[in-house]
Structure formats: C-alpha cells, structure tokens
Design an enzyme around this catalytic site. Structure first.
Site, PDB file in Angstrom:
ATOM      1  CE  LYS A  13      -2.230  -0.606   3.868  1.00  0.00           C
ATOM      2  NZ  LYS A  13      -1.672  -1.820   4.456  1.00  0.00           N
ATOM      3  NE  ARG A  88      -4.161  -1.004  10.532  1.00  0.00           N
ATOM      4  CZ  ARG A  88      -3.115  -0.416   9.978  1.00  0.00           C
ATOM      5  NH1 ARG A  88      -3.189   0.831   9.566  1.00  0.00           N
ATOM      6  NH2 ARG A  88      -1.990  -1.084   9.827  1.00  0.00           N
ATOM      7  NE  ARG A 127       8.438  -2.874   5.530  1.00  0.00           N
ATOM      8  CZ  ARG A 127       7.123  -2.842   5.686  1.00  0.00           C
ATOM      9  NH1 ARG A 127       6.356  -2.495   4.691  1.00  0.00           N
ATOM     10  NH2 ARG A 127       6.575  -3.126   6.838  1.00  0.00           N
ATOM     11  NE  ARG A 139       6.525   0.091  10.585  1.00  0.00           N
ATOM     12  CZ  ARG A 139       5.446  -0.014   9.817  1.00  0.00           C
ATOM     13  NH1 ARG A 139       5.471   0.495   8.606  1.00  0.00           N
ATOM     14  NH2 ARG A 139       4.365  -0.601  10.241  1.00  0.00           N
ATOM     15  NE  ARG A 150       1.969  -4.199  11.549  1.00  0.00           N
ATOM     16  CZ  ARG A 150       2.979  -3.951  10.725  1.00  0.00           C
ATOM     17  NH1 ARG A 150       4.145  -4.554  10.868  1.00  0.00           N
ATOM     18  NH2 ARG A 150       2.822  -3.104   9.726  1.00  0.00           N
TER      19      ARG A 150
HETATM   20  P1  AMP Z   1       0.893   0.868   9.359  1.00  0.00           P
HETATM   21  O1  AMP Z   1       2.084   1.725   9.128  1.00  0.00           O
HETATM   22  O2  AMP Z   1      -0.295   1.281   8.567  1.00  0.00           O
HETATM   23  O3  AMP Z   1       1.187  -0.607   9.255  1.00  0.00           O
HETATM   24  O4  AMP Z   1       0.458   1.109  10.901  1.00  0.00           O
HETATM   25  C1  AMP Z   1       1.339   0.825  11.962  1.00  0.00           C
HETATM   26  C2  AMP Z   1       0.557   0.699  13.249  1.00  0.00           C
HETATM   27  O5  AMP Z   1      -0.110   1.940  13.546  1.00  0.00           O
HETATM   28  C3  AMP Z   1      -0.562  -0.329  13.238  1.00  0.00           C
HETATM   29  O6  AMP Z   1      -0.094  -1.634  13.493  1.00  0.00           O
HETATM   30  C4  AMP Z   1      -1.465   0.192  14.335  1.00  0.00           C
HETATM   31  O7  AMP Z   1      -0.949  -0.088  15.606  1.00  0.00           O
HETATM   32  C5  AMP Z   1      -1.383   1.701  14.135  1.00  0.00           C
HETATM   33  N1  AMP Z   1      -2.424   2.189  13.195  1.00  0.00           N
HETATM   34  C6  AMP Z   1      -2.224   2.728  11.958  1.00  0.00           C
HETATM   35  N2  AMP Z   1      -3.379   3.052  11.386  1.00  0.00           N
HETATM   36  C7  AMP Z   1      -4.353   2.710  12.255  1.00  0.00           C
HETATM   37  C8  AMP Z   1      -5.760   2.781  12.223  1.00  0.00           C
HETATM   38  N3  AMP Z   1      -6.422   3.266  11.162  1.00  0.00           N
HETATM   39  N4  AMP Z   1      -6.449   2.331  13.316  1.00  0.00           N
HETATM   40  C9  AMP Z   1      -5.804   1.852  14.385  1.00  0.00           C
HETATM   41  N5  AMP Z   1      -4.473   1.743  14.475  1.00  0.00           N
HETATM   42  C10 AMP Z   1      -3.729   2.171  13.425  1.00  0.00           C
END
Ligand code: AMP
Length: 293
Positions: A13, A88, A127, A139, A150
């Site tokens: 994404k 999400r 990655r 990260r 996740r």
């Molecule tokens: P991402 O970079 O999109 O994988 O997000 C990293 C982490 O941020 C996720 O594993 C969640 O802990 C938190 N996070 C990001 N977006 C959301 C969302 N829309 N709702 C809840 N938690 C989020």
C-alpha cells in the site's frame, strides 16, 4: 480524487500510494506514518499509541478518526488524497463516511490489494534486511511475531471492510502479488475507468523540467510542505520540479489576488474558471523560464 488503499501489512500500500502521489498530484494520508511521527515527537497521542503499536494492536478508533479529520482539512489535501492504513475497522469506515459527508466530500474508490498471506512474511523480512543495509531505523513492529498479530487484526477487523465497500459499490480488487509496476498499471486503469486523470499542466511541466534538471537529491520527492519549507520558500529552488511547484502555487495565488481586486472594483465576484486558466498559463510561463535557466 479520494481513494482508500486497503490491504494487509506488507501488501505494498505504501509503495503504491507514493507512486500515486507523484502521478496524480494528490497527498498520501498514512495513519501509521502520522502515529509514528506522534510517537517520535512524544505528543499525548504518541504516548497513547506507542505501546499499542509496538505490540501490533490497533490504536483506538476515536484517536485515528480525529487525526484523519484534521489532516483532510489541510490545504494540501484539497486536490484529493489516498488513505493508506485508514479505515481499519467498520466503525472507522462509518466515521469516515460521516466526516466526508460533513465536509461535503465524496469517496471515489476503494482499491484492495489482495496478497497471499504466506508471502507477506518474506516481504517484510526483505524490507527489514534492505532497511538494515541502508542503515535505517527498523520499525518496532516489523518482527515476525508482531507481524503475525497485525495480520490477525487485519483478518478480524479490517477484512470486513471489503464487504462494507463492495456493498456500497466502491471496491476494486487488484492482485497485489504482481510486480510493482504491474500493480501500478492495474490501479491506474481502474482509476481511469473512474475518470481519474493525471493533472496535465503538472505532468507536462514536471516531465520537461525534470528532464533538464540535475538529478534530484535522494528523498527530495518525499519532501512535504511544512511550516519550515514555507519559511524557506524564498530560497532558490533545488530542482526544476520544485521550482515548477512553487511557480504554480505562487502564480495561482497572485492571479486570485488580482482577480479579487478587479472583481472588487467591478463590484462582482471573481470568475473562478478564468482565474484558474490564467494561473495555469502564468505558471507554464514561469516553469518554462525557470527550467531554461
Ligand atoms: P501501518 O504503518 O499502517 O502498518 O500502521 C502501523 C501501526 O499503527 C498499526 O499496526 C497500528 O498499531 C497503528 N495504526 C495505523 N493506522 C491505524 C488505524 N487506522 N487504526 C488503528 N491503528 C492504526
């Protein structure tokens, strides 16, 4: 154009969103990025999110909905945006529907990147290895254990959105296992079918000036319009691409100002279309001039 990119962690994404930013001149709104910035800055939101994120859980809906609502109001999101990592959960999707309605904005499409789960783990491992090679910080949630969590949260809480948006006739599903450029092409075809176009003035001026410009510094394309960059806006532009962007912004503003003045004198409202056309013409001239230098 307002789009949601839907897909599990590691589905590409972020990569596709960045490519779309360059192609369509819209902004990427990644809740994950925003939350990581909040954690790094130690803001109250960051303090709340830190542990949850590190363990692979989801930050409370009200927190992310608040962040997104504020972000959509920023001037750079006016042209359109790609939501990456949001919504999400179904409550987040409902909250998004509501806030778009309040802001009189329409969601154009939801693009789902469908991937084979077993491939995700190796993608994330690759990655992480690449980031390590580049000496970048890894990260906290890029570990096999956290990724498993996740993925489970994607399956349980995010996948129901596929049904949610398919019912609303917004969903397009794309095979995310294809090569990056093939996925990009498939997304583009979907968006074209929906009436998306690449901004002409931008595509012309950037490709011409980019061809003439010296190679841009690594990461320059990622540069965002921050308060800092606004302060340094008078400094000479680093590349023709940047110059073009600044020229368009500056001339649009000037044209609007002039049109307002004229309209005031005439006792009328400024005609929107001609202002835009005038700004575009003027922008082209400036872009050409600057690119020649
Ligand atoms: P991402 O970079 O999109 O994988 O997000 C990293 C982490 O941020 C996720 O594993 C969640 O802990 C938190 N996070 C990001 N977006 C959301 C969302 N829309 N709702 C809840 N938690 C989020």
């Amino acid at each position: 154009m307002r789009i949601i990119l839907l897909g599990p962690p590691g589905s590409g994404k972020g990569t596709q969103a960045q490519l779309m930013v360059q192609r369509y001149g819209i902004v990427q709104l990644s809740t994950g990025e925003m939350l990581r910035a909040a954690v790094a800055a130690g803001t109250p939101v960051g303090l709340k999110a830190k542990e949850i994120m590190a363990s692979g859980g989801l930050v409370p809906d009200d927190v992310v909905v608040g962040i997104i609502s504020d972000r959509i109001d920023q001037p750079d999101a006016r042209n359109g945006f790609i939501l990456d990592g949001f919504p999400r959960t179904v409550p987040q999707a409902e909250a998004l529907d509501e806030l778009l309605k309040q802001k009189h904005l329409k969601l154009d499409a939801v693009i789902e990147l469908r991937v084979n789960e077993s491939a995700l783990l190796s993608r994330v491992e690759t990655r992480v290895a690449q980031m390590r090679e580049r000496g970048e910080e890894i990260r906290a949630d890029d570990t096999p254990e956290v990724l498993t969590k996740r993925l489970a949260s994607y399956r349980n809480q995010t996948e129901p959105l596929i049904h949610y948006y398919s019912e609303r006739r917004k969903l397009s599903t794309i095979d995310g296992m294809m090569a990056i450029d093939e996925v990009t092409g498939a997304i583009h075809r979907q968006l074209v079918a929906l009436g998306a176009t690449e901004p002409k003035a931008r595509a012309k001026s950037t490709s011409k000036s980019a061809a003439r410009a010296a190679p841009a510094k690594k990461g320059a394309a990622k540069a965002k319009t921050t308060k800092k960059s606004a302060k340094t806006a008078k400094k000479p532009a680093k590349s023709a691409k940047e110059a073009a962007k600044k020229a368009v912004k500056g001339t649009k503003k000037a044209a609007r100002k002039t049109a307002k003045k004229v309209a005031k004198k005439a006792g009328k409202k400024a005609p929107k279309k001609s202002v835009k056309k005038g700004a575009k013409k003027a922008a082209k001239k400036v872009t050409k001039k600057r690119a020649k230098r």
